[in-house]
Design a protein around this motif. Structure first.
Motif, PDB file in Angstrom:
ATOM      1  N   LEU A  76       0.858  -1.197   0.000  1.00 53.89           N
ATOM      2  CA  LEU A  76       0.000   0.000   0.000  1.00 53.89           C
ATOM      3  C   LEU A  76       0.889   1.240   0.000  1.00 53.89           C
ATOM      4  O   LEU A  76       1.305   1.730   1.043  1.00 53.89           O
ATOM      5  N   THR A  77       1.204   1.740  -1.186  1.00 54.78           N
ATOM      6  CA  THR A  77       2.122   2.869  -1.307  1.00 54.78           C
ATOM      7  C   THR A  77       1.367   4.152  -1.654  1.00 54.78           C
ATOM      8  O   THR A  77       0.270   4.116  -2.218  1.00 54.78           O
ATOM      9  N   VAL A  78       1.987   5.268  -1.325  1.00 52.98           N
ATOM     10  CA  VAL A  78       1.395   6.568  -1.632  1.00 52.98           C
ATOM     11  C   VAL A  78       1.247   6.736  -3.133  1.00 52.98           C
ATOM     12  O   VAL A  78       0.209   7.185  -3.640  1.00 52.98           O
ATOM     13  N   ARG A  79       2.290   6.350  -3.888  1.00 52.50           N
ATOM     14  CA  ARG A  79       2.237   6.525  -5.341  1.00 52.50           C
ATOM     15  C   ARG A  79       1.109   5.698  -5.950  1.00 52.50           C
ATOM     16  O   ARG A  79       0.474   6.119  -6.928  1.00 52.50           O
ATOM     17  N   ALA A  80       0.858   4.519  -5.380  1.00 45.89           N
ATOM     18  CA  ALA A  80      -0.220   3.672  -5.900  1.00 45.89           C
ATOM     19  C   ALA A  80      -1.563   4.375  -5.772  1.00 45.89           C
ATOM     20  O   ALA A  80      -2.381   4.356  -6.700  1.00 45.89           O
ATOM     21  N   PHE A  81      -1.797   5.024  -4.637  1.00 47.93           N
ATOM     22  CA  PHE A  81      -3.090   5.670  -4.426  1.00 47.93           C
ATOM     23  C   PHE A  81      -3.200   7.010  -5.157  1.00 47.93           C
ATOM     24  O   PHE A  81      -4.298   7.421  -5.526  1.00 47.93           O
ATOM     25  N   VAL A  82      -2.060   7.671  -5.397  1.00 46.72           N
ATOM     26  CA  VAL A  82      -2.088   8.888  -6.216  1.00 46.72           C
ATOM     27  C   VAL A  82      -2.485   8.531  -7.646  1.00 46.72           C
ATOM     28  O   VAL A  82      -3.365   9.169  -8.256  1.00 46.72           O
ATOM     29  N   VAL A  83      -1.848   7.486  -8.187  1.00 51.09           N
ATOM     30  CA  VAL A  83      -2.189   7.029  -9.539  1.00 51.09           C
ATOM     31  C   VAL A  83      -3.630   6.540  -9.583  1.00 51.09           C
ATOM     32  O   VAL A  83      -4.377   6.818 -10.534  1.00 51.09           O
TER      33      VAL A  83
END
Length: 708
Positions: free
Chosen positions: A65-72
């Motif tokens: 669960l990464t920040v970049r994953a949720f931004v994308v």
């Protein structure tokens, strides 16, 4: 609709088992590949997928669960919500966007990591588990644009739809959409389905060995991306998607310049002549529906065209000649006591007949295997090879079961979550919909887990999501219980929304667990991603809908750019439930009986005859859509099928690899153009030119008038 993989995972238009995917499409909207095809790929697999990844460590659920994953995910959720909303408000035919979501998610993160890598700050590789989190989050978010009913039950509550009929259009049966109460409603009902079946995840995925074809195909797609060969192919597919995305966007922008007035522009081009145009037979140059046609199986597109020919080519002109005999003269085009009534209710009878047959079919497949499983005699399920030795567990399955058993989600959390959301809903929903009494909601929440299990189990066997069937059932039950004089139409539509949201999200979660199982993604990260995606969707989808609703004043109006056909259909199902058959024009009930029975029998015939014959028999659900809407979009989709067919004749392998990417680019580009188009409409910026087509006689009259 391959729903909504890489080329081997996408249901191509010549598929036979995936042929119903793109219909109204809650019922079949999440099919990614035919069940038998996916089964073969998984059973005959001789190369171990997990051995290819054996040297790569599996990240913990927190690292997935990464920040970049949720931004994308947030960016893609907005894009796909706009696309789904446009499709829902135009025809209600929603294609699979899983390929687009997978490709674009892969592209965005690869681009992100490439940029960061150049700075020397990259310390985390892009894994298939993170890719799965993105896919899960995006699909959960844009699914709210569908299950939220913006083109069906929710818009069906509005004054715009109610005023097009004459029954039950009083204040207590109408509720106009507002962003505030829509977001509140979705937040109350969309999370219940996530908690309903969480305790059964191991039973459904491991013990019952349900395939969940959509989830399995998505996992194959993601696993393929992260092999060396798959990564190269994905980059080529993304490049193709981007090229046709740009072409489609520019084409949408170009068309806008010629739409200064009513019936202006390329979308009103009488390509087959003016007489055919009057009966909706024309090609409207829609890149979206050409792309949809490339994704849809051939039989779906042919069924749409066949339905258009029967209705707009034969029935409606003949019934129109009975004006003044079967129904009064001079009625408004939207009056259900006139020709519009035949269009709406005959389409409803086809949809209900098809839905009943498929419900009974799934039930007949589900019950025997379920009973034997509960008795501890887990036999080969309908989707399994009965000659296989089920006691042998492959290396892949051993490894997958090991990781799937980790990171348990406590049952107490699931139970507490369901009860908490249920109590909040029982208290709050009657304030949003006064006719929807608390005891109606209580009955829904008592029965919802049972229906959710039935739907999720059936989806695991057949990939058919029957959420809309359950929703329509509750329109009748709650609507008739409340009665027209006590807001029965509004209560029925609201109860449909509650049930559809619960049943859809619970089935989607099981699909995601299956995807996570095959990519070694943690069930906990899958659940959290689904929760976050659902939360995003509960805010994004209403805002996107409000943009359309405010920018285009004709949303929901019959014959307009955004007619939202299912809003009219759902409302009239509710009217039928509370008022009975008094709403039907003369002889319409006989037609309804005939087409209801015909839909049931045609489906039965499709299953009884040999497959080589059955694949040529039209699908009643697909035939029903043009009965109300018209032939133009069916022609667009058949053009898409023709393009793909010619491509396959020239180079079948290349068409299989890049066809889904081309189709996705056409859909996404035209869909994204809706955003600047909406902004221009809100800013009252009008296009400068009106391109309109007139007959010679009318044109001479216009010239004479201008010269005088």
């Amino acid at each position: 609709m391959n729903n909504d993989g890489a080329p081997t995972h996408e249901t191509t238009p010549n598929s036979t088992d995936g042929d119903q995917e793109m219909l109204e499409t809650s019922e079949l909207r999440h099919r990614t590949t035919p069940a038998n095809k996916d089964q073969e790929s998984s059973e005959t697999e001789t190369i171990s997928i997990e051995r290819e990844f054996d040297q790569k460590p599996v990240p913990s659920w927190r690292d997935q669960l990464t920040v970049r994953a949720f931004v994308v995910s947030f960016i893609l959720s907005i894009l796909f919500s706009i696309i789904v909303m446009k499709l829902y408000l135009t025809t209600g035919v929603i294609p699979s966007l899983n390929v687009s979501a997978g490709l674009l998610g892969f592209f965005f993160i690869r681009t992100w990591t490439a940029v960061i890598e150049r700075t020397g700050l990259l310390n985390r590789p892009f894994t298939r588990q993170e890719n799965t989190v993105i896919q899960t989050c995006v699909v959960a978010a844009y699914d709210i644009a569908f299950s939220g009913g913006f083109g069906s039950y929710l818009l069906g509550m509005s004054e715009v739809i109610a005023e097009q009929g004459t029954q039950a259009n009083d204040a207590q049966n109408v509720k106009n959409p507002k962003v505030g109460w829509i977001i509140g409603f979705l937040l109350l009902v969309s999370f219940l389905g996530l908690f309903a079946l969480v305790p059964l995840r191991k039973i459904m995925v491991i013990d019952y060995k349900l395939i969940y074809p959509s989830g399995t195909a998505t996992a194959h797609l993601i696993n393929g991306f992260h092999t060396p060969q798959g990564s190269k192919l994905a980059k080529k597919q993304v490049k193709t998607l981007g090229k046709y995305f740009l072409i489609s966007f520019i084409w949408g922008f170009f068309q806008w310049f010629y739409t200064a007035g009513d019936d202006c522009g390329f979308q009103n081009f009488p390509t087959l002549g003016l007489e055919a145009y009057k009966n909706t037979f024309y090609f409207d140059f829609s890149a979206t529906y050409v792309g949809v046609g490339m994704i849809c199986p051939y039989i779906v597109n042919v069924s749409l065209l066949f339905g258009a020919i029967i209705s707009w080519g034969i029935m409606w002109p003949l019934i129109g000649n009975k004006e003044g005999i079967w129904y009064p003269k001079g009625l408004k085009p939207s009056d259900l006591h006139g020709l519009e009534g035949y269009k709406v209710f005959i389409a409803i009878s086809l949809i209900l007949g098809d839905g009943l047959y498929n419900f009974l079919k799934v039930l007949s497949r589900m019950l025997p295997s379920l009973i034997s499983a509960l008795q501890g005699q887990i036999q080969a399920l309908p989707i399994q090879n009965k000659n296989s030795n089920t006691t042998i567990i492959s290396f892949d399955d051993q490894k997958r079961e090991k990781y799937f058993a980790k990171d348990q989600i406590p049952r107490s959390i699931a139970l507490a979550g369901y009860l908490t959301m249920a109590v909040l809903s029982i208290i709050a929903l009657p304030h949003i919909f006064p006719p929807l009494k608390w005891y109606y909601i209580l009955i829904i929440y008592i029965t919802a887990p049972i229906l959710s299990f039935c739907n999720a189990y059936g989806a695991g066997l057949t990939d058919w999501n029957l959420a809309s069937t359950y929703g329509k059932l509750y329109i009748f039950i709650i609507g008739a219980w409340a009665g027209a004089s006590h807001g029965g139409v509004l209560a029925g539509l609201a109860s449909c929304g509650v049930m559809m949201s619960i049943v859809t999200t619970s089935s989607d979660l099981m699909q995601d667990f299956r995807t996570g199982y095959m990519t070694l993604s943690s069930p906990k990260s899958m659940f959290i991603s689904q929760v976050i995606g659902t939360g995003m969707g509960c805010v994004i989808a209403p805002c996107v809908f409000w943009l359309f609703f405010k920018a285009f004043k004709d949303v929901g109006l019959s014959g307009s750019q955004y007619p939202a056909p299912y809003a009219t259909i759902y409302r009239n199902i509710a009217v039928l439930g509370v008022d009975g058959f008094s709403a039907l024009p003369q002889h319409c009930l006989i037609f309804c009986y005939v087409f209801f029975i015909a839909a049931f029998l045609v489906n039965l015939l499709r299953d009884l005859v040999p497959r080589k014959i059955g694949r040529f028999i039209p699908i009643p659900m697909a035939m029903a859509i043009p009965f109300y809407l018209g032939a133009y979009f069916a022609i667009d989709m058949c053009v898409g099928s023709l393009i793909l067919f010619i491509w396959e004749c020239i180079d079948k392998n290349k068409a299989g690899i890049f066809g889904p990417a081309v189709a996705s680019g056409l859909i996404c580009g035209d869909g994204l153009w809706s955003l600047p188009q909406s902004i221009l409409a809100l800013a009252k910026v009008n296009s400068p030119i009106c391109m309109k087509f007139l007959s010679r006689t009318v044109n001479n009259k216009v010239d004479t008038f201008i010269s005088s």
